[in-house]
Design a protein around this motif. Structure first.
Motif, PDB file in Angstrom:
ATOM      1  N   ALA A  81     -20.713 -29.797  -3.802  1.00  0.00           N
ATOM      2  CA  ALA A  81     -21.729 -30.414  -2.945  1.00  0.00           C
ATOM      3  C   ALA A  81     -21.093 -31.308  -1.892  1.00  0.00           C
ATOM      4  N   GLU A  82     -19.928 -31.835  -2.164  1.00  0.00           N
ATOM      5  CA  GLU A  82     -19.239 -32.692  -1.201  1.00  0.00           C
ATOM      6  C   GLU A  82     -18.845 -31.942   0.065  1.00  0.00           C
ATOM      7  N   THR A  83     -18.757 -30.621  -0.002  1.00  0.00           N
ATOM      8  CA  THR A  83     -18.435 -29.807   1.176  1.00  0.00           C
ATOM      9  C   THR A  83     -19.687 -29.415   1.953  1.00  0.00           C
ATOM     10  N   GLY A  84     -20.863 -29.714   1.410  1.00  0.00           N
ATOM     11  CA  GLY A  84     -22.115 -29.292   2.034  1.00  0.00           C
ATOM     12  C   GLY A  84     -22.514 -27.877   1.692  1.00  0.00           C
ATOM     13  N   VAL A 137     -35.218 -30.344   0.094  1.00  0.00           N
ATOM     14  CA  VAL A 137     -34.012 -29.893   0.770  1.00  0.00           C
ATOM     15  C   VAL A 137     -32.956 -30.990   0.676  1.00  0.00           C
ATOM     16  N   ASP A 138     -31.800 -30.606   0.163  1.00  0.00           N
ATOM     17  CA  ASP A 138     -30.693 -31.544   0.015  1.00  0.00           C
ATOM     18  C   ASP A 138     -29.915 -31.625   1.327  1.00  0.00           C
ATOM     19  N   GLY A 139     -30.190 -32.688   2.074  1.00  0.00           N
ATOM     20  CA  GLY A 139     -29.440 -32.952   3.295  1.00  0.00           C
ATOM     21  C   GLY A 139     -28.551 -34.164   3.134  1.00  0.00           C
ATOM     22  N   SER A 140     -28.242 -34.513   1.887  1.00  0.00           N
ATOM     23  CA  SER A 140     -27.313 -35.634   1.678  1.00  0.00           C
ATOM     24  C   SER A 140     -25.987 -35.304   2.348  1.00  0.00           C
ATOM     25  N   VAL A 141     -25.505 -34.094   2.077  1.00  0.00           N
ATOM     26  CA  VAL A 141     -24.382 -33.520   2.827  1.00  0.00           C
ATOM     27  C   VAL A 141     -24.787 -32.094   3.181  1.00  0.00           C
ATOM     28  N   GLY A 142     -24.873 -31.797   4.457  1.00  0.00           N
ATOM     29  CA  GLY A 142     -25.194 -30.450   4.896  1.00  0.00           C
ATOM     30  C   GLY A 142     -23.944 -29.771   5.429  1.00  0.00           C
ATOM     31  N   GLN A 143     -24.168 -28.665   6.121  1.00  0.00           N
ATOM     32  CA  GLN A 143     -23.022 -27.941   6.680  1.00  0.00           C
ATOM     33  C   GLN A 143     -23.390 -27.351   8.033  1.00  0.00           C
ATOM     34  N   ASP A 144     -22.532 -27.583   8.990  1.00  0.00           N
ATOM     35  CA  ASP A 144     -22.707 -27.215  10.388  1.00  0.00           C
ATOM     36  C   ASP A 144     -21.760 -26.060  10.726  1.00  0.00           C
ATOM     37  N   GLY A 145     -22.029 -25.340  11.802  1.00  0.00           N
ATOM     38  CA  GLY A 145     -21.096 -24.307  12.246  1.00  0.00           C
ATOM     39  C   GLY A 145     -21.107 -23.090  11.349  1.00  0.00           C
ATOM     40  N   GLU A 146     -19.922 -22.676  10.905  1.00  0.00           N
ATOM     41  CA  GLU A 146     -19.780 -21.425  10.152  1.00  0.00           C
ATOM     42  C   GLU A 146     -20.099 -21.586   8.668  1.00  0.00           C
ATOM     43  N   GLY A 147     -21.329 -22.044   8.358  1.00  0.00           N
ATOM     44  CA  GLY A 147     -21.789 -22.097   6.976  1.00  0.00           C
ATOM     45  C   GLY A 147     -22.083 -20.692   6.464  1.00  0.00           C
ATOM     46  N   LYS A 197     -28.305 -35.230  13.636  1.00  0.00           N
ATOM     47  CA  LYS A 197     -27.051 -34.626  14.121  1.00  0.00           C
ATOM     48  C   LYS A 197     -27.392 -33.314  14.800  1.00  0.00           C
ATOM     49  N   GLN A 198     -26.855 -33.086  15.970  1.00  0.00           N
ATOM     50  CA  GLN A 198     -27.060 -31.820  16.656  1.00  0.00           C
ATOM     51  C   GLN A 198     -26.188 -30.751  16.012  1.00  0.00           C
ATOM     52  N   PHE A 199     -26.828 -29.785  15.338  1.00  0.00           N
ATOM     53  CA  PHE A 199     -26.087 -28.716  14.675  1.00  0.00           C
ATOM     54  C   PHE A 199     -25.646 -27.653  15.685  1.00  0.00           C
ATOM     55  N   LEU A 235     -20.553 -21.656   3.485  1.00  0.00           N
ATOM     56  CA  LEU A 235     -19.489 -22.084   2.572  1.00  0.00           C
ATOM     57  C   LEU A 235     -18.332 -22.772   3.270  1.00  0.00           C
ATOM     58  N   TYR A 236     -18.004 -22.343   4.468  1.00  0.00           N
ATOM     59  CA  TYR A 236     -16.768 -22.807   5.099  1.00  0.00           C
ATOM     60  C   TYR A 236     -17.012 -23.425   6.478  1.00  0.00           C
ATOM     61  N   GLY A 237     -18.201 -23.961   6.674  1.00  0.00           N
ATOM     62  CA  GLY A 237     -18.498 -24.651   7.915  1.00  0.00           C
ATOM     63  C   GLY A 237     -18.006 -26.095   7.877  1.00  0.00           C
ATOM     64  N   ASP A 238     -18.499 -26.894   8.806  1.00  0.00           N
ATOM     65  CA  ASP A 238     -18.096 -28.293   8.901  1.00  0.00           C
ATOM     66  C   ASP A 238     -19.055 -29.173   8.111  1.00  0.00           C
ATOM     67  N   LYS A 239     -18.507 -30.002   7.282  1.00  0.00           N
ATOM     68  CA  LYS A 239     -19.295 -30.948   6.491  1.00  0.00           C
ATOM     69  C   LYS A 239     -20.131 -31.824   7.421  1.00  0.00           C
ATOM     70  N   ALA A 240     -21.409 -32.016   7.075  1.00  0.00           N
ATOM     71  CA  ALA A 240     -22.309 -32.834   7.887  1.00  0.00           C
ATOM     72  C   ALA A 240     -22.949 -33.902   7.007  1.00  0.00           C
ATOM     73  N   ASP A 241     -22.528 -35.144   7.161  1.00  0.00           N
ATOM     74  CA  ASP A 241     -23.074 -36.248   6.369  1.00  0.00           C
ATOM     75  C   ASP A 241     -24.419 -36.674   6.954  1.00  0.00           C
ATOM     76  N   LEU A 242     -25.479 -35.979   6.569  1.00  0.00           N
ATOM     77  CA  LEU A 242     -26.804 -36.228   7.126  1.00  0.00           C
ATOM     78  C   LEU A 242     -27.538 -37.354   6.399  1.00  0.00           C
ATOM     79  N   GLU A 243     -27.258 -37.518   5.116  1.00  0.00           N
ATOM     80  CA  GLU A 243     -27.848 -38.572   4.282  1.00  0.00           C
ATOM     81  C   GLU A 243     -29.375 -38.569   4.353  1.00  0.00           C
ATOM     82  N   VAL A 244     -29.957 -37.403   4.048  1.00  0.00           N
ATOM     83  CA  VAL A 244     -31.406 -37.271   4.109  1.00  0.00           C
ATOM     84  C   VAL A 244     -31.890 -36.267   3.070  1.00  0.00           C
ATOM     85  N   LEU A 245     -33.079 -36.475   2.534  1.00  0.00           N
ATOM     86  CA  LEU A 245     -33.784 -35.512   1.702  1.00  0.00           C
ATOM     87  C   LEU A 245     -35.126 -35.226   2.359  1.00  0.00           C
ATOM     88  N   ILE A 246     -35.551 -33.960   2.287  1.00  0.00           N
ATOM     89  CA  ILE A 246     -36.822 -33.547   2.890  1.00  0.00           C
ATOM     90  C   ILE A 246     -37.616 -32.810   1.822  1.00  0.00           C
TER      91      ILE A 246
END
Length: 390
Positions: free
Chosen positions: A58-61, A208-218, A280-282, A220-231
């Protein structure tokens, strides 16, 4: 275009930040969305569906936070129901190996969550056939029989996806289906199939777990996004649209959301809790035609392939096992000091041979813990997505 269904009355979308911790935020967002008692009602079982697509933490988003699962399970038990985890990773990944890498068994044992190990290959014993009215491509599919009288809690991650552009609540339900149905979804057209699937399986609650999301090439291997949000909410399309707002994505740029809006209509919702606006702009993944074609081709080829091999084997698993496709670690002999940190970091046996400096791709689950643990920069990651090329 004639709509196949209409959206229910206005949904309540609860949004909260996780600054005070994911567990505290989860309890808060559940209360804001109407409380767990209104979800569980008379059900004896609450099915918890995280996103455990592969062995990436989960730390990787990449996957759903254990802290969110823990809080949801506590809420379910407080209502007198049993929390049951049901999730099968992507077809190219082994379920038990994925559970081992993530530590699912230990976590569930410590937190009183039963794991439902339904037969991932389908069959009448574990599965109930669904034929939802209005489905266009995925006209027949299945869900686990034990879900028939259970409430369903969908716990996706807010992240991008190289095939579907975004994976949120509508797509996350795919992990409940048996693998032959997932093969059908990819073969017939993943975007329309996601809409069709949601005609037959509707969650009682989504967080939706947006505590840590993932941007770009998700995913699995995109960029970690520290959104710190739940929806949280109850209408999958409304929740997904609200998530898009938080990361600056136009819903009609996501093919399955565009189809859902056209066929189901645009839902209405009210936001409660916090409304942080754009967090964050994804950046959506690059649409690489070669990658998409190869990924799609694996699924129609799987039909004849599964007729020739033992049950449970799939073409994409075999293809990944060759080490020719997918993101995979490679050891650079010139940099390696044989320190063994990679072997220590790998939770699975017989993956890395320190004598030959080779990775066994038949057993490797692409968690990349070896890459992250190497102190000598002796491991690179190859693959079609271009991740961390040497």
């Amino acid at each position: 275009m004639t709509m196949v269904a209409t959206q229910p009355l206005t949904d309540t979308i609860a949004i909260t930040r996780t600054f005070d911790g994911i567990e505290a935020a989860a309890h808060r967002v559940i209360a804001q969305a109407g409380g767990m008692a209104s979800v569980v009602k008379d059900a004896r079982i609450a099915v918890l569906k995280p996103n455990f697509v592969a062995g990436r933490s989960a730390e990787t988003g990449s996957t759903t936070s254990f802290a969110l699962l823990k809080a949801v399970a506590e809420e379910v038990r407080a209502c007198g129901a049993e929390p049951v985890l049901c999730e099968t990773p992507g077809t190219e990944f082994d379920r038990e190996a994925t559970y081992t890498i993530l530590g699912v068994e230990k976590f569930c044992e410590e937190n009183g969550i039963r794991i439902a190990r339904v037969d991932p290959e389908g069959g009448e014993q574990d599965w109930l056939e669904l034929k939802p009215s209005g489905a266009k491509r995925l006209r027949t599919f299945h869900k686990p029989k034990f879900m028939q009288d259970a409430c369903y809690i969908n716990l996706p991650v807010l992240k991008t996806h190289v095939v579907s552009a975004m994976t949120l609540s509508m797509k996350n339900t795919m992990g409940i289906l048996p693998r032959p149905d997932r093969r059908s979804m990819h073969t017939f057209g993943i975007d329309q199939s996601i809409v069709d699937m949601n005609l037959g399986i509707k969650p009682d609650l989504i967080i939706v777990d947006g505590s840590v999301g993932q941007d770009g090439e998700g995913p699995l291997y995109g960029d970690k996004a520290d959104l710190e949000v739940l929806i949280a909410g109850h209408n999958s399309l409304a929740v997904d649209l609200a998530c898009c707002d938080l990361v600056g994505i136009k819903p009609r740029d996501i093919p399955h959301l565009k189809l859902a809006l056209e066929q189901l209509g645009e839902p209405a919702w009210n936001v409660v809790g916090e409304n942080p606006g754009l967090i964050k702009q994804f950046r959506l993944p690059e649409q690489k035609k070669l990658y998409r074609f190869i990924f799609w081709l694996m699924y129609p080829l799987d039909y004849p392939y599964t007729m020739l091999v033992e049950r449970g084997k799939h073409f994409c698993t075999t293809l990944y096992g060759t080490g020719l496709v997918g993101n995979r670690p490679q050891i650079k002999e010139a940099n390696c000091t044989h320190c063994g940190k990679c072997v220590e970091a790998c939770p699975l046996p017989n993956v890395i041979n320190l004598q030959t400096l080779k990775v066994n791709y038949k057993t490797c689950q692409r968690c990349l813990l070896c890459f992250e643990a190497c102190p000598e920069n002796a491991i690179s990651v190859k693959g079609y997505s271009g991740l961390r090329q040497a």
